[in-house]
Structures are given as C-alpha cells and as structure tokens.
Design an enzyme around this catalytic site. Sequence first.
Site, PDB file in Angstrom:
ATOM      1  N   TYR A   1      39.067  34.803   2.917  1.00 20.76           N
ATOM      2  CA  TYR A   1      37.638  35.117   2.906  1.00 20.76           C
ATOM      3  C   TYR A   1      37.263  36.209   1.908  1.00 20.76           C
ATOM      4  O   TYR A   1      36.112  36.626   1.853  1.00 20.76           O
ATOM      5  CB  TYR A   1      37.164  35.479   4.325  1.00 20.76           C
ATOM      6  CG  TYR A   1      37.188  34.293   5.271  1.00 20.76           C
ATOM      7  CD1 TYR A   1      38.406  33.740   5.658  1.00 20.76           C
ATOM      8  CD2 TYR A   1      36.036  33.730   5.769  1.00 20.76           C
ATOM      9  CE1 TYR A   1      38.454  32.656   6.521  1.00 20.76           C
ATOM     10  CE2 TYR A   1      36.073  32.647   6.638  1.00 20.76           C
ATOM     11  CZ  TYR A   1      37.286  32.114   7.009  1.00 20.76           C
ATOM     12  OH  TYR A   1      37.325  31.034   7.860  1.00 20.76           O
TER      13      TYR A   1
ATOM     14  N   ASP B   1      37.645  28.161  17.296  1.00 23.53           N
ATOM     15  CA  ASP B   1      36.861  26.925  17.457  1.00 23.53           C
ATOM     16  C   ASP B   1      37.658  25.928  18.308  1.00 23.53           C
ATOM     17  O   ASP B   1      37.106  25.254  19.180  1.00 23.53           O
ATOM     18  CB  ASP B   1      36.532  26.280  16.095  1.00 23.53           C
ATOM     19  CG  ASP B   1      35.257  26.844  15.458  1.00 23.53           C
ATOM     20  OD1 ASP B   1      35.042  28.070  15.557  1.00 23.53           O
ATOM     21  OD2 ASP B   1      34.491  26.059  14.858  1.00 23.53           O
TER      22      ASP B   1
ATOM     23  N   ASP C   1      39.739  31.985  12.838  1.00 25.19           N
ATOM     24  CA  ASP C   1      38.524  31.171  12.837  1.00 25.19           C
ATOM     25  C   ASP C   1      38.830  29.798  13.436  1.00 25.19           C
ATOM     26  O   ASP C   1      38.161  29.323  14.360  1.00 25.19           O
ATOM     27  CB  ASP C   1      38.022  31.037  11.384  1.00 25.19           C
ATOM     28  CG  ASP C   1      36.636  30.434  11.289  1.00 25.19           C
ATOM     29  OD1 ASP C   1      36.045  30.122  12.335  1.00 25.19           O
ATOM     30  OD2 ASP C   1      36.143  30.268  10.154  1.00 25.19           O
TER      31      ASP C   1
ATOM     32  N   ASP D   1      50.498  26.568  13.463  1.00 21.06           N
ATOM     33  CA  ASP D   1      50.355  25.141  13.777  1.00 21.06           C
ATOM     34  C   ASP D   1      50.813  24.842  15.204  1.00 21.06           C
ATOM     35  O   ASP D   1      50.107  24.204  15.991  1.00 21.06           O
ATOM     36  CB  ASP D   1      51.073  24.260  12.746  1.00 21.06           C
ATOM     37  CG  ASP D   1      52.470  24.749  12.412  1.00 21.06           C
ATOM     38  OD1 ASP D   1      52.857  25.855  12.855  1.00 21.06           O
ATOM     39  OD2 ASP D   1      53.202  24.020  11.706  1.00 21.06           O
TER      40      ASP D   1
ATOM     41  N   LYS E   1      52.200  32.367   9.775  1.00 22.72           N
ATOM     42  CA  LYS E   1      52.933  31.235   9.219  1.00 22.72           C
ATOM     43  C   LYS E   1      53.957  31.819   8.243  1.00 22.72           C
ATOM     44  O   LYS E   1      54.050  31.401   7.084  1.00 22.72           O
ATOM     45  CB  LYS E   1      51.934  30.281   8.524  1.00 22.72           C
ATOM     46  CG  LYS E   1      52.498  28.980   8.004  1.00 22.72           C
ATOM     47  CD  LYS E   1      52.699  27.925   9.075  1.00 22.72           C
ATOM     48  CE  LYS E   1      53.373  26.689   8.473  1.00 22.72           C
ATOM     49  NZ  LYS E   1      53.671  25.659   9.495  1.00 22.72           N
TER      50      LYS E   1
END
Length: 347
Positions: free
Chosen positions: A130, A247, A243, A219, A180
Amino acid sequence: RQTLKIGLIPADGIGHEVIPAARVAIEALGSDIPKPEFHDLLAGFELFKRTGEALPEDTVETLKECDCALFGAVSSPSTKVTGYSSPIVALRKKLDLYANIRPVLSVAPSPDQQPDVDLIVVRENTECLYVKQEELTNGTNGKEARATRLITERASRRIGQMAFELALARPRKHLTIIHKSNVLSITDGLFRETVRAVPSLDSVGGRYNDVTIAEQLVDSAVYRLFREPQIYDVMVAPNLYGDILSDAAAALVGSLGLVPSVNAGDNFVMGEPVHGSAPDIAGKGIANPIASMRSAALMLRHLGYTKGADRIDKAVDEVVREGKTLTPDLGGTSKTQEVIDEVVKRI
Ligand code: NAD
Ligand code: MN
C-alpha cells in the site's frame, strides 16, 4: 472532556447510508459520553469527479482538531485515474493511523453461549504494497509492472506491540503472526522476526509474557480460518494479508455488513466499517448499517467510553439475535432505516 468532537466522512456509495446510522447510535447514548459535536467532512471519488480533489486540505485540518472520526467507504476505480488516489489510504498515513483493528465476532444464539467466531485481525495500515510505488516499463517480455513492498522494523514493531496489547486484554491471550516468509524471507521475514521480538524489548519489561505466540503462513491461515476459526484469537498481519483475511473472516459471520474496524494511531482513532462503498446496492436503502454502528462503538471503546460502546453492541446483538429486522445481506427483507430504528430503540 466536555464535548466529543467527531469528524464524519461518509465519502462514497453506501457510506452516505451507513454513517448516519453511526451518528444516531452515538446521539442515543446521552450522558454516557461527553456531548457529541459532529463535523461533516468531504472526501471521496465522487468529490474528486466534481472538484478534482479526493481529500480536501480542509478535511484533514478539521480532523486534526477532532477527537475522533468515522469514515464510510470510498469507491476507488480499478483502473488508474490521473490525479486520483484513495483518500482513506492517504488519511491513514496523514494521521499516522498505523493499526487497523478488525474484530470479527459472531452473535451466539443466546447471550450466555459462546460465539463460534471471536477473533481480531490486526492489520498494519501504512506500508506493505500500500505504499503504492508501482512502475511500468518495457522489457523483453513486453510491458513489465513492478511494485515496491515496504516492510520496516519500526512499523512492524509498533503493530506488534498493539497486537500483544490487544491479546493481553483477552481471555485466551493468544497471538498468531501471519506471514509468508517461506517465500518472502526478507520482507515477511523482517515482519515475523520483529513481531516475535516484541516481548523481549526492554521497554516492554516482560508485560507480554502471558501471551502465547503462534505463526501461520497466510495461505494456510485462510484455510484454517474457514475450517476451525476457533483456533484464532488475535491475528497480526502485514497490510495486504490483513485486508484479505478480514474480508474472508467476515464471510464466517454472515456478512461484510456486520464487521467494524478502527484505524488507530497513538493520538487519533477513526472508525470505519470493513466493507467498501458497495456500488451494487448503493442508493437502494438496503445497506446493512450494523458494521458502521459497531465501528462507532469500537471507536468509543478505544477512547475509553466502555459503557457507551457496550450499549451500542448489546443493542446490535439483540437485533441480530432476534432475526426479525435484517437487511437482505443477512437474508432479511428490512431496509437500512428499519434496522437503525430497531437498534436505536434498544440503546
Ligand atoms: P464491497 O465491500 O463494497 O462489497 C462487496 C459485497 O458486499 C457487495 O456485494 C456488497 O453489496 C456487499 N456489502 C458490502 N457492504 C455491505 C453492507 N453494509 N450491507 C450489505 N451488503 C454489503 O467491496 P467491492 O465491491 O470489492 O468494492 C466496491 C468499491 O468499494 C470499490 O471501489 C473499492 O475500491 C471500494 N472499497 C473501499 C474500501 C474502503 O473505503 N475502505 C474498502 C473496500 C473496498
Ligand atoms: Mn478490504
């Protein structure tokens, strides 16, 4: 405080339908909070199309005089629009709101039962992809697009501290670090190591020794979130993973229209529903106002007005539990205004 100065920034789409809901919820609290003083402020893509400005200087300056704020949602286009950049991403940076705290909580069938899902996603709010440093060049493979993914020790440490603090305040005191670093060993590696090292900081002085720490690759974290959400308590993640995870977690509790957040820094807090501007339902009067009302509660809680926050949350829980007045995203047929009225009646 005699008064509570609250900036209101509906911005775009259903932001205009759900921010008024937060406002009336706060107004209904009466003397449980200082007298609220609302400031209506402009921002958003619609504003940009009208005026060429997505985040007027006046909005930022007024916010700096406020005690807190509520932000609706912006409609950021999926293709590059010259001169436009997302006001919410800019505001998080300008006000140094480095943590996005997103509690995801299901409503149990009765008040004395445990909810199935009760976790908090703590999302780093200022960096990662971002930082929006992208470039397009021509190479041997045709066009080549690159983006900078910035992870700093300072931002990772302060988001880590915020996450430990939140974990410490919860019964289970469990923190999962999401990363990750099996692939991105330098960037995610720095995030992971820095957060892990927070309890050993001299300045922390052993405060976080009661917090148990786990980690999970992003993941498989999504996979496990869907299969066994109960394993999670507080999850801390770099910006983009946080983010996406929040969601996803919203799906577990039934709707994005239920999930609140606050953007928090050391000196300011801004409530914001996790959902976007929902152009598919905007203007129809059927947006779920609950995420916005819960964001007001979360903002008040962050400022220490626990009683007021509890009253809003309890009223919302009752309405959801009864299941009679629900918007279409939750399978109901009620309008936004009907849900607002039911909640406010119970506050
Ligand atoms: P979205 O969250 O706006 O909508 C996703 C789905 O959830 C849609 O079907 C929508 O109708 C539904 N939904 C969302 N909130 C709801 C509510 N309160 N009540 C009922 N249903 C609700 O995500 P999107 O469609 O991917 O994005 C739309 C726009 O919002 C885009 O321009 C995007 O850039 C923007 N966006 C902004 C923010 C923000 O302001 N922080 C966050 C996410 C997306
Ligand atoms: Mn999102």
